[in-house]
Design a protein around this motif. Structure first.
Motif, PDB file in Angstrom:
ATOM      1  N   ILE A   1       0.770  -1.319   0.029  1.00 49.42           N
ATOM      2  CA  ILE A   1      -0.041   0.032   0.055  1.00 49.42           C
ATOM      3  C   ILE A   1       0.963   1.259  -0.221  1.00 49.42           C
ATOM      4  O   ILE A   1       0.374   2.269  -0.476  1.00 49.42           O
ATOM      5  CB  ILE A   1      -1.007  -0.121   1.123  1.00 49.42           C
ATOM      6  N   SER A   2       2.195   1.187   0.452  1.00 53.60           N
ATOM      7  CA  SER A   2       3.102   2.207   0.423  1.00 53.60           C
ATOM      8  C   SER A   2       3.084   2.746  -0.835  1.00 53.60           C
ATOM      9  O   SER A   2       3.402   3.958  -1.184  1.00 53.60           O
ATOM     10  CB  SER A   2       4.464   2.085   1.173  1.00 53.60           C
TER      11      SER A   2
ATOM     12  N   LEU B   1       0.255   9.715  -3.884  1.00 51.49           N
ATOM     13  CA  LEU B   1      -0.770  10.699  -3.335  1.00 51.49           C
ATOM     14  C   LEU B   1      -0.190  11.846  -2.671  1.00 51.49           C
ATOM     15  O   LEU B   1      -0.283  12.888  -2.666  1.00 51.49           O
ATOM     16  CB  LEU B   1      -1.744   9.874  -2.393  1.00 51.49           C
ATOM     17  N   TYR B   2       0.839  11.570  -1.862  1.00 53.71           N
ATOM     18  CA  TYR B   2       1.772  12.316  -0.810  1.00 53.71           C
ATOM     19  C   TYR B   2       2.605  13.086  -1.922  1.00 53.71           C
ATOM     20  O   TYR B   2       2.597  14.421  -1.585  1.00 53.71           O
ATOM     21  CB  TYR B   2       2.788  11.599  -0.108  1.00 53.71           C
TER      22      TYR B   2
ATOM     23  N   PHE C   1       2.933  18.690  -4.321  1.00 51.40           N
ATOM     24  CA  PHE C   1       3.108  19.702  -5.500  1.00 51.40           C
ATOM     25  C   PHE C   1       1.785  20.611  -5.307  1.00 51.40           C
ATOM     26  O   PHE C   1       2.264  21.715  -5.541  1.00 51.40           O
ATOM     27  CB  PHE C   1       2.894  18.825  -6.590  1.00 51.40           C
ATOM     28  N   GLN C   2       0.769  20.274  -4.850  1.00 48.70           N
ATOM     29  CA  GLN C   2      -0.162  20.904  -4.615  1.00 48.70           C
ATOM     30  C   GLN C   2      -0.277  22.093  -3.994  1.00 48.70           C
ATOM     31  O   GLN C   2      -0.753  23.343  -3.813  1.00 48.70           O
ATOM     32  CB  GLN C   2      -1.755  20.277  -4.487  1.00 48.70           C
ATOM     33  N   LEU C   3       0.635  21.609  -2.808  1.00 52.48           N
ATOM     34  CA  LEU C   3       0.823  22.671  -1.699  1.00 52.48           C
ATOM     35  C   LEU C   3       1.853  23.984  -2.222  1.00 52.48           C
ATOM     36  O   LEU C   3       1.735  24.963  -2.041  1.00 52.48           O
ATOM     37  CB  LEU C   3       1.430  22.369  -0.329  1.00 52.48           C
ATOM     38  N   LYS C   4       2.851  23.268  -3.035  1.00 50.78           N
ATOM     39  CA  LYS C   4       3.583  24.414  -3.600  1.00 50.78           C
ATOM     40  C   LYS C   4       2.836  25.241  -4.656  1.00 50.78           C
ATOM     41  O   LYS C   4       3.050  26.470  -4.590  1.00 50.78           O
ATOM     42  CB  LYS C   4       4.777  23.658  -4.422  1.00 50.78           C
TER      43      LYS C   4
END
Length: 133
Positions: free
Chosen positions: A74-75, A81-82, A87-90
């Motif tokens: 699952i990792s 996703l992480y 990327f979205q935070l940036k």
């Protein structure tokens, strides 16, 4: 002053005595806190604070990425996703886009809620097994 020191001591003890699962839960909660604060900072046009809080959230996502056990299947599904969240935070930081922060907050909240359920189920199993011995 004394209350502040006592609270700080309590926080340190909570982190130092937490299990790996509890630490992960703390990371998710911290990430959510920093994203929410960054959203408030955007509303207040406090771009320096927004930048700082988004960077703190990014650091937490990086820590979650680093601590993934790549031997667990699952990792390999969670890592992309992480990476997307990081990327979205940036992007949210660069574009001052609250909608992107809301999207990331939604994902982090889902991760946190799922993780919380895993901890609860694990505790139930451990308690049941311990009671049978």
């Amino acid at each position: 002053m004394v209350m502040n020191k006592a609270y700080h001591t309590y926080q340190n003890n909570a982190v130092n005595t937490a299990s790996g699962g509890e630490l992960t839960l703390m990371l998710y909660n911290g990430c959510m806190k920093f994203i929410k604060q960054a959203m408030k900072d955007m509303e207040n046009n406090d771009y320096e604070a927004k930048n700082t809080n988004i960077q703190k959230a990014q650091n937490i996502i990086q820590e979650l990425m680093i601590t993934l056990d790549q031997k667990i299947e699952i990792s390999k599904q969670i890592l992309p996703l992480y990476e997307y969240l990081h990327f979205q935070l940036k992007e949210a930081n660069i574009k001052n886009d609250k909608a992107i922060l809301e999207e990331v907050l939604g994902f982090v909240t889902e991760f946190r809620d799922t993780w919380k359920q895993v901890i609860i189920q694990t505790r139930k199993q451990n308690y049941t097994q311990g009671a049978q011995v």
